[in-house]
Design an enzyme around this catalytic site. Structure first.
Site, PDB file in Angstrom:
ATOM      1  N   CYS A 101       0.924  -1.176  -0.060  1.00 51.15           N
ATOM      2  CA  CYS A 101       0.145   0.000   0.104  1.00 51.15           C
ATOM      3  C   CYS A 101       0.888   1.160  -0.018  1.00 51.15           C
ATOM      4  O   CYS A 101       0.489   2.083  -0.722  1.00 51.15           O
ATOM      5  CB  CYS A 101      -0.994   0.077   1.163  1.00 51.15           C
ATOM      6  SG  CYS A 101      -1.879   1.424   1.434  1.00 51.15           S
ATOM      7  N   CYS A 197      -6.088  -1.678   7.257  1.00 49.40           N
ATOM      8  CA  CYS A 197      -6.607  -0.295   7.329  1.00 49.40           C
ATOM      9  C   CYS A 197      -7.981  -0.613   6.880  1.00 49.40           C
ATOM     10  O   CYS A 197      -9.137  -0.091   7.315  1.00 49.40           O
ATOM     11  CB  CYS A 197      -6.103   0.729   6.295  1.00 49.40           C
ATOM     12  SG  CYS A 197      -5.845   0.102   4.577  1.00 49.40           S
TER      13      CYS A 197
END
Length: 369
Positions: A101, A197
């Site tokens: 990410c 997340c």
């Protein structure tokens, strides 16, 4: 030539770290704007906190009097991170999506977006530092060792490092919260986000089961004895103790069981008793997909320290780059539960040199694995 609209675009997440990062840059006299990145669309579970975080980010920008921008990167996140995350789990490995990410979204797609909006550089609330020497940008550990995030940033290259500011890398977390409180930010006491997340506070097994159907199979001791049933080998990682649902086993000591191996093809989960089971010990690993923050490896063979998981103390090792580009890493002492799919990250004192994805180790295979 037209001057850039902003000196820096700050990735405002709605948390205390990015809020203080923006404040510190503003105090330095930089022209800044905030950009909120939404990386996951609401899936109807009620666990998506994106809108709450967005409101907090808007409030921070409003208090600072800086422009607020928002961009949905969910499509890029799905193709650049989440599909790889699922593929690794299906293969029985334990991926680290935060590394991907950072490389693909926060320091590539975000950087492109910031430049398109007229920003010269980007800034984030990560605990890390960047220092330049002779035209080369070095990724350095944060001053607060307990919060250092260079492990997750090790795949950044020179372009990203040259274009990024880490304003809170010199501060301890307690001081960051204190600055936020003094500035009147409502997020000064907001809980830190943890875990992956897009999952939030929901049960990881239930979440993963939405994308990879459960396939129960046998749990076996390293000698082949059947002990129970697992919910799917992709739910477990090496060294794991929780979630096995193994009580006392007749003829076995009263000691906890730990995952020591996964046979994905045979759908078998292997376990052994004892935190330091020999089946969890390895002194050599093979890794691939190596990236180095300086662009190239320090040498074909070099000594350094390394971590095979976040928060692990540094361990001395020797690294050799093989002819096919893969790495062989030999540690001075045996390491516990080194896990394929995770990252091995290299350090020279305070500098993060880069890292690679762990493929295999020399830990003894249990039974028929």
């Amino acid at each position: 030539m037209t001057s850039p609209a902003f000196d820096a675009m700050v990735g405002v997440s709605g948390g205390v770290d990015s809020a203080v990062a923006a404040l510190l840059l503003q105090r330095r006299g930089l022209r800044i704007a905030g950009l909120f990145m939404q990386n996951w669309d609401d899936d109807g579970s009620g666990e998506c906190r994106a809108e709450d975080d967005r409101r907090d980010a808007v409030a921070v920008c409003g208090r600072l009097g800086i422009p607020f921008h928002s961009r949905n990167f969910a499509s890029e996140y799905w193709t650049g991170v989440f599909e790889h995350f699922l593929a690794e789990h299906r293969a029985g490995r334990t991926p680290n999506p935060d590394v991907l990410c950072n490389r693909e979204i926060k320091f590539r797609t975000f950087l492109d977006e910031a430049r398109a909006r007229g920003a010269q550089r980007i800034a984030t609330g990560h605990y890390a530092r960047v220092a330049e020497r002779d035209g080369r940008f070095r990724l350095l550990r944060a001053v607060d060792a307990a919060k250092d995030q260079t492990y997750f940033l090790h795949a950044l290259g020179q372009e990203a490092l040259a274009s990024t500011l880490f304003p809170i890398g010199e501060l301890p977390k307690a001081r960051v919260r204190e600055i936020a409180r003094e500035a009147g930010f409502s997020v000064h006491a907001k809980k830190d986000s943890t875990g992956i997340c897009f999952i939030g506070e929901r049960d990881f097994r239930d979440f993963l089961g939405q994308y990879i159907p459960a396939r129960p199979g046998p749990i076996r001791a390293v000698d082949g004895q059947n002990l129970g049933e697992h919910a799917g080998v992709f739910h477990y990682t090496l060294g794991q103790r929780e979630g096995l649902n193994l009580g006392g086993v007749r003829g076995r000591p009263q000691a906890p069981w730990f995952v020591v191996g996964k046979d994905v093809t045979g759908n078998v989960l292997y376990v052994d008793q004892g935190h330091d089971s020999p089946y969890l010990q390895s002194s050599t690993l093979r890794a691939s997909q190596a990236t180095f923050t300086g662009g190239d490896a320090p040498a074909a063979r070099f000594s350094c320290t390394a971590k095979t998981r976040y928060r692990q103390p540094d361990e001395p090792c020797r690294v050799e780059i093989l002819d096919d580009g893969t790495l062989e890493v030999r540690f001075d002492r045996a390491q516990r539960a080194v896990t394929p799919g995770q990252s091995v990250v290299f350090y020279d004192s305070e500098e993060c040199l880069g890292g690679a994805v762990i493929d295999a180790t020399d830990a003894p295979p249990p039974c028929a694995v």
